[in-house]
Design a protein around this motif. Structure first.
Motif, mmCIF file in Angstrom:
data_model
loop_
_atom_site.group_PDB
_atom_site.id
_atom_site.type_symbol
_atom_site.label_atom_id
_atom_site.label_comp_id
_atom_site.label_asym_id
_atom_site.label_seq_id
_atom_site.Cartn_x
_atom_site.Cartn_y
_atom_site.Cartn_z
ATOM 1 N N MET A 181 0.891 -1.144 -0.059
ATOM 2 C CA MET A 181 0.001 -0.115 0.040
ATOM 3 C C MET A 181 0.942 1.111 -0.086
ATOM 4 N N ASN A 182 0.643 2.224 -0.742
ATOM 5 C CA ASN A 182 1.503 3.397 -0.893
ATOM 6 C C ASN A 182 1.009 4.389 0.261
ATOM 7 N N PRO A 183 2.011 4.848 0.943
ATOM 8 C CA PRO A 183 1.847 5.342 2.309
ATOM 9 C C PRO A 183 1.283 6.895 2.074
ATOM 10 N N SER A 184 1.338 7.300 0.652
ATOM 11 C CA SER A 184 0.732 8.703 0.407
ATOM 12 C C SER A 184 -0.593 8.547 0.283
ATOM 13 N N THR A 185 -1.180 7.320 -0.093
ATOM 14 C CA THR A 185 -2.613 7.147 -0.297
ATOM 15 C C THR A 185 -3.270 6.114 0.510
ATOM 16 N N SER A 186 -2.519 5.882 1.766
ATOM 17 C CA SER A 186 -3.169 4.907 2.708
ATOM 18 C C SER A 186 -4.279 5.749 3.656
ATOM 19 N N PRO A 187 -5.187 5.208 4.275
ATOM 20 C CA PRO A 187 -6.037 6.275 5.161
ATOM 21 C C PRO A 187 -5.123 6.366 6.403
ATOM 22 N N THR A 188 -5.437 7.582 6.752
ATOM 23 C CA THR A 188 -4.662 7.968 8.082
ATOM 24 C C THR A 188 -5.710 7.979 9.357
ATOM 25 N N ALA A 189 -5.207 8.008 10.287
ATOM 26 C CA ALA A 189 -6.036 8.365 11.676
ATOM 27 C C ALA A 189 -7.105 9.202 11.457
ATOM 28 N N ALA A 190 -6.602 10.447 10.867
ATOM 29 C CA ALA A 190 -7.463 11.523 10.745
ATOM 30 C C ALA A 190 -8.589 11.310 9.744
ATOM 31 N N SER A 191 -8.193 10.481 8.706
ATOM 32 C CA SER A 191 -9.217 10.033 7.759
ATOM 33 C C SER A 191 -10.210 8.916 8.280
ATOM 34 N N TYR A 192 -9.741 8.412 9.158
ATOM 35 C CA TYR A 192 -10.655 7.371 9.828
ATOM 36 C C TYR A 192 -11.735 8.027 10.888
ATOM 37 N N GLY A 193 -11.231 8.912 11.638
ATOM 38 C CA GLY A 193 -12.005 9.774 12.400
ATOM 39 C C GLY A 193 -12.972 10.758 11.592
#
Length: 140
Positions: free
Chosen positions: A1-13
């Motif tokens: 998975m590409n780190p620049s496109t992987s979901p972050t904690a903020a996007s899960y929030g």
């Protein structure tokens, strides 16, 4: 998975906000269907000076908008489009006082849904959205 496109904690929030907000919009629509009934809601609209027939499109907008939020279908635009519906609800409940447990329901719940909807519009769709909205970057 590409780190620049992987979901972050903020996007899960943001996703949690989107899912809970969508669920609340659906619940608000279902209240009209199961508790007050659509004809009863139309009568209520008439009693407060709104055209009774508006109960039906309001129900549809809340149900479809809530579903779109849960699925993540243009969530930002949908969240913003739902704000006027709840602004009218806040206006209707304003004379009842702050607490939703007040006779006739208070204004804090509609205002909270407005604020949460605007927050979602500002933050974006979150992770795992079915159809992403265009990115918005505020000028402030």
């Amino acid at each position: 998975m590409n780190p620049s496109t992987s979901p972050t904690a903020a996007s899960y929030g943001v996703t949690l906000l989107r899912l809970s907000l969508g669920t609340m919009w659906i619940a608000h629509a279902m209240l009209k269907w199961f508790v007050f009934t659509l004809p009863g809601t139309a009568q209520y609209f008439d009693s407060i000076g709104l055209a009774g027939f508006l109960a039906y499109p309001v129900f549809a907008v809340e149900l479809l908008g809530g579903t779109a939020l849960v699925v993540g279908l243009y969530a930002r635009q949908v969240a913003l489009a739902l704000v006027p519906v709840m602004a009218v609800a806040a206006w209707v409940h304003l004379p009842n006082g702050w607490a939703h447990t007040s006779t006739g329901g208070g204004w804090e719940y509609p205002v909270f849904l407005i604020v949460a909807s605007v927050a979602l519009w500002l933050m974006g769709d979150g992770a795992h959205a079915a159809r992403r909205s265009h990115r918005f970057t505020p000028a402030f």
